[in-house]
Scaffold this motif. Structure first.
Motif, PDB file in Angstrom:
ATOM      1  N   HIS A   1       0.849  -1.196   0.000  1.00 23.78           N
ATOM      2  CA  HIS A   1       0.000   0.000   0.000  1.00 23.78           C
ATOM      3  C   HIS A   1       0.888   1.251   0.000  1.00 23.78           C
ATOM      4  O   HIS A   1       2.090   1.185   0.293  1.00 23.78           O
ATOM      5  CB  HIS A   1      -0.910   0.011   1.235  1.00 23.78           C
ATOM      6  CG  HIS A   1      -0.165   0.125   2.524  1.00 23.78           C
ATOM      7  ND1 HIS A   1       0.420  -0.961   3.140  1.00 23.78           N
ATOM      8  CD2 HIS A   1       0.121   1.196   3.321  1.00 23.78           C
ATOM      9  CE1 HIS A   1       1.012  -0.573   4.248  1.00 23.78           C
ATOM     10  NE2 HIS A   1       0.853   0.734   4.378  1.00 23.78           N
ATOM     11  N   VAL A   2       0.288   2.383  -0.315  1.00 22.07           N
ATOM     12  CA  VAL A   2       1.006   3.653  -0.211  1.00 22.07           C
ATOM     13  C   VAL A   2       0.803   4.212   1.188  1.00 22.07           C
ATOM     14  O   VAL A   2      -0.090   3.795   1.926  1.00 22.07           O
ATOM     15  CB  VAL A   2       0.514   4.671  -1.265  1.00 22.07           C
ATOM     16  CG1 VAL A   2       0.719   4.140  -2.662  1.00 22.07           C
ATOM     17  CG2 VAL A   2      -0.945   5.033  -1.025  1.00 22.07           C
TER      18      VAL A   2
ATOM     19  N   THR B   1      -5.407  12.700  -0.037  1.00 21.95           N
ATOM     20  CA  THR B   1      -6.374  11.808  -0.671  1.00 21.95           C
ATOM     21  C   THR B   1      -6.850  12.333  -2.014  1.00 21.95           C
ATOM     22  O   THR B   1      -7.217  11.562  -2.897  1.00 21.95           O
ATOM     23  CB  THR B   1      -7.590  11.596   0.247  1.00 21.95           C
ATOM     24  OG1 THR B   1      -8.119  12.883   0.618  1.00 21.95           O
ATOM     25  CG2 THR B   1      -7.178  10.851   1.511  1.00 21.95           C
ATOM     26  N   SER B   2      -6.851  13.635  -2.203  1.00 21.81           N
ATOM     27  CA  SER B   2      -7.290  14.221  -3.472  1.00 21.81           C
ATOM     28  C   SER B   2      -6.266  15.255  -3.910  1.00 21.81           C
ATOM     29  O   SER B   2      -6.458  16.469  -3.746  1.00 21.81           O
ATOM     30  CB  SER B   2      -8.673  14.866  -3.331  1.00 21.81           C
ATOM     31  OG  SER B   2      -9.629  13.918  -2.960  1.00 21.81           O
TER      32      SER B   2
ATOM     33  N   THR C   1       3.049   5.340  -5.274  1.00 25.92           N
ATOM     34  CA  THR C   1       3.043   6.673  -4.668  1.00 25.92           C
ATOM     35  C   THR C   1       2.774   7.740  -5.714  1.00 25.92           C
ATOM     36  O   THR C   1       1.960   8.652  -5.498  1.00 25.92           O
ATOM     37  CB  THR C   1       4.389   6.939  -3.968  1.00 25.92           C
ATOM     38  OG1 THR C   1       4.593   5.950  -2.949  1.00 25.92           O
ATOM     39  CG2 THR C   1       4.422   8.316  -3.344  1.00 25.92           C
TER      40      THR C   1
ATOM     41  N   HIS D   1      -0.913   7.740  -6.649  1.00 24.71           N
ATOM     42  CA  HIS D   1      -1.795   8.358  -5.650  1.00 24.71           C
ATOM     43  C   HIS D   1      -1.571   9.862  -5.560  1.00 24.71           C
ATOM     44  O   HIS D   1      -2.407  10.570  -4.985  1.00 24.71           O
ATOM     45  CB  HIS D   1      -1.590   7.692  -4.295  1.00 24.71           C
ATOM     46  CG  HIS D   1      -2.270   6.366  -4.190  1.00 24.71           C
ATOM     47  ND1 HIS D   1      -3.434   6.168  -3.473  1.00 24.71           N
ATOM     48  CD2 HIS D   1      -1.980   5.162  -4.734  1.00 24.71           C
ATOM     49  CE1 HIS D   1      -3.819   4.906  -3.575  1.00 24.71           C
ATOM     50  NE2 HIS D   1      -2.948   4.277  -4.333  1.00 24.71           N
ATOM     51  N   CYS D   2      -0.465  10.347  -6.134  1.00 25.10           N
ATOM     52  CA  CYS D   2      -0.225  11.792  -6.216  1.00 25.10           C
ATOM     53  C   CYS D   2      -0.705  12.376  -7.539  1.00 25.10           C
ATOM     54  O   CYS D   2      -0.571  13.584  -7.768  1.00 25.10           O
ATOM     55  CB  CYS D   2       1.265  12.086  -6.038  1.00 25.10           C
ATOM     56  SG  CYS D   2       1.893  11.762  -4.383  1.00 25.10           S
TER      57      CYS D   2
ATOM     58  N   GLU E   1      -3.872   6.480 -13.018  1.00 30.18           N
ATOM     59  CA  GLU E   1      -5.160   6.461 -12.333  1.00 30.18           C
ATOM     60  C   GLU E   1      -5.649   5.028 -12.147  1.00 30.18           C
ATOM     61  O   GLU E   1      -6.222   4.678 -11.110  1.00 30.18           O
ATOM     62  CB  GLU E   1      -6.188   7.276 -13.121  1.00 30.18           C
ATOM     63  CG  GLU E   1      -7.573   7.310 -12.488  1.00 30.18           C
ATOM     64  CD  GLU E   1      -7.564   7.864 -11.072  1.00 30.18           C
ATOM     65  OE1 GLU E   1      -8.365   7.377 -10.244  1.00 30.18           O
ATOM     66  OE2 GLU E   1      -6.767   8.787 -10.786  1.00 30.18           O
TER      67      GLU E   1
ATOM     68  N   ARG F   1      -3.755   3.621  -9.286  1.00 31.59           N
ATOM     69  CA  ARG F   1      -4.286   4.153  -8.022  1.00 31.59           C
ATOM     70  C   ARG F   1      -5.508   3.354  -7.573  1.00 31.59           C
ATOM     71  O   ARG F   1      -5.630   2.993  -6.397  1.00 31.59           O
ATOM     72  CB  ARG F   1      -4.648   5.628  -8.198  1.00 31.59           C
ATOM     73  CG  ARG F   1      -5.328   6.229  -6.973  1.00 31.59           C
ATOM     74  CD  ARG F   1      -5.554   7.714  -7.116  1.00 31.59           C
ATOM     75  NE  ARG F   1      -6.331   8.219  -6.003  1.00 31.59           N
ATOM     76  CZ  ARG F   1      -6.212   9.440  -5.503  1.00 31.59           C
ATOM     77  NH1 ARG F   1      -5.328  10.278  -6.012  1.00 31.59           N
ATOM     78  NH2 ARG F   1      -6.972   9.833  -4.505  1.00 31.59           N
TER      79      ARG F   1
ATOM     80  N   THR G   1      -4.614  -0.073  -6.110  1.00 31.04           N
ATOM     81  CA  THR G   1      -3.864  -0.096  -4.861  1.00 31.04           C
ATOM     82  C   THR G   1      -4.573   0.726  -3.782  1.00 31.04           C
ATOM     83  O   THR G   1      -3.926   1.241  -2.867  1.00 31.04           O
ATOM     84  CB  THR G   1      -2.428   0.431  -5.068  1.00 31.04           C
ATOM     85  OG1 THR G   1      -2.478   1.729  -5.689  1.00 31.04           O
ATOM     86  CG2 THR G   1      -1.620  -0.515  -5.936  1.00 31.04           C
ATOM     87  N   SER G   2      -5.874   0.829  -3.873  1.00 27.97           N
ATOM     88  CA  SER G   2      -6.642   1.534  -2.847  1.00 27.97           C
ATOM     89  C   SER G   2      -6.600   0.751  -1.542  1.00 27.97           C
ATOM     90  O   SER G   2      -6.354  -0.465  -1.535  1.00 27.97           O
ATOM     91  CB  SER G   2      -8.094   1.694  -3.307  1.00 27.97           C
ATOM     92  OG  SER G   2      -8.721   0.414  -3.366  1.00 27.97           O
TER      93      SER G   2
END
Length: 284
Positions: A123-124, A130-131, A203, A206-207, A264, A267, A270-271
Motif C-alpha cells: 500500500h502507499v 487523498t485528493s 506513490t 496516488h499523487c 489512475e 491508483r 492499490t486503494s
C-alpha cells in the motif's frame, strides 16, 4: 473470528517495512476488516489461536524456538519478507508466504511448492493527500534513498532529490509531494535487490503524477504496460536527460494524459479497500 496479530522486531521498529507493513497495514485491516480484532505486538509476545503476520524484521529475527512456540499455541503464521528472499524457516513454519509483488509471487510459488503463497500488494503511505491537486507546471522529483537511484550532477539539475532514510521513521518528505508533477524512479540495481514492489509507482499514482522508470524493471512494466509513454530502454545519462526533456515538452499533451490514465488505473488497484481484500484472502 480469529485475532489478527502483526509481529515486528523491536530492533526494526522504526524501519519503513515495520511502519508500513506492520502498523499501517494493521490500521487498514481495522478499518476495512471490522470483524477482525487486530493488534500489533513485538516479537516474543504471546499469541494464541490467531493469524500471526510477521513483518520483514520479525521474519528475519525470529528463532526456530520462537516460531515453534507460536505454532504450538494454535497460531497460523504468515511470513512477509517484502523485497528479500524468505529465510530457511519458511518451509518449516510458514502457513502462508506473503508476496508484495507479482514477481515475488511467481518466484515464491516455484521455490516453496508446499507452502501457500498469497499476494498482498504494497500500500502507499496513508498520510498522502487523498485528493491531490495537480501542479500547473512540470517539476520532477525523486523520493527515496540516493543509493537506489541513477543520479548524476546533470540529472540532479533536472530532478529534485528528496532523500529518505528508510531505516528510521521519517514523514517530513510527505508534505512536499504535491509540488511535483513527475516522479523519477530510475533504479540503480544492487546485488541485494530481489523482488521490489512498485511502491514508487504506487506513490506517484496516488499523487496524480506519471513516473519515469526503465523498461527492464519487470514489476513496473507489469503495472504500467509495455506501451506506457515514459519507459526507458537504458539508463545512460543522455537517455535519461532526453526522456526528462521530452516529458516536460509533453506536459499536459496527449502522451502525458495517456500516462496519467495509466496511473489512475494503478491508483484504483492499490486503494486501501483493494489491499484489505487481498489481506483478507491471505488469512481466509
Amino acid at each position: 473470528m480469529r485475532r489478527l496479530v502483526f509481529l515486528y522486531a523491536e530492533r526494526f521498529r522504526e524501519a519503513g517495512s515495520t511502519v508500513m507493513r506492520g502498523f499501517q497495514l494493521a490500521d487498514i485491516a481495522r478499518e476495512h476488516l471490522p470483524r477482525r480484532r487486530v493488534s500489533v505486538r513485538p516479537l516474543g509476545s504471546t499469541a494464541r489461536n490467531s493469524d500471526v503476520f510477521l513483518t520483514k524484521g520479525a521474519v528475519n529475527m525470529a528463532t526456530p524456538e520462537q516460531l515453534d512456540l507460536l505454532v504450538r499455541s494454535g497460531n497460523r503464521l504468515l511470513f512477509d519478507p517484502v523485497d528479500e528472499l524468505p529465510p530457511w524457516t519458511t518451509a518449516r513454519f510458514a502457513d502462508v508466504l506473503v508476496a508484495s509483488s507479482h514477481t515475488a509471487f511467481e518466484h515464491y510459488s516455484r521455490a516453496f511448492p508446499a507452502t501457500r503463497v498469497a499476494l498482498v500488494d504494497h500500500h502507499v503511505d496513508p498520510r498522502l493527500p487523498t485528493s491531490p491537486a495537480p501542479p500547473s507546471r512540470f517539476r520532477a522529483g525523486y523520493f527515496g534513498e540516493r543509493v537506489n537511484a541513477v543520479l548524476t550532477p546533470r540529472i540532479e539539475e533536472r530532478v529534485d532529490v528528496v532523500a529518505i532514510d528508510t531505516s528510521r521513521h521519517d514523514d517530513a518528505w510527505l508534505s512536499g509531494l504535491g509540488r511535483y508533477s513527475f516522479h523519477y524512479a530510475v533504479r540503480q540495481q544492487r546485488a541485494l535487490d530481489h523482488f521490489k514492489p512498485f511502491l514508487k509507482g504506487f506513490t506517484a499514482a496516488h499523487c496524480g503524477a506519471p513516473v519515469l522508470i526503465q523498461r527492464d524493471q519487470e514489476e513496473a512494466v507489469r503495472w504500467l504496460g509495455a506501451d506506457y509513454p515514459y519507459l526507458l530502454d537504458d539508463t545512460n545519462e543522455e537517455t535519461i536527460l532526453s526522456a526528462l526533456a521530452r516529458a516536460e515538452s509533453e506536459f499536459g499533451g496527449p502522451r502525458w494524459l495517456r500516462a496519467l490514465s495509466v496511473m489512475e488505473g494503478i491508483r484504483a488497484r492499490t486503494s486501501p479497500e483493494r489491499i484489505a481484500s487481498e489481506l483478507a484472502a491471505a488469512i481466509a
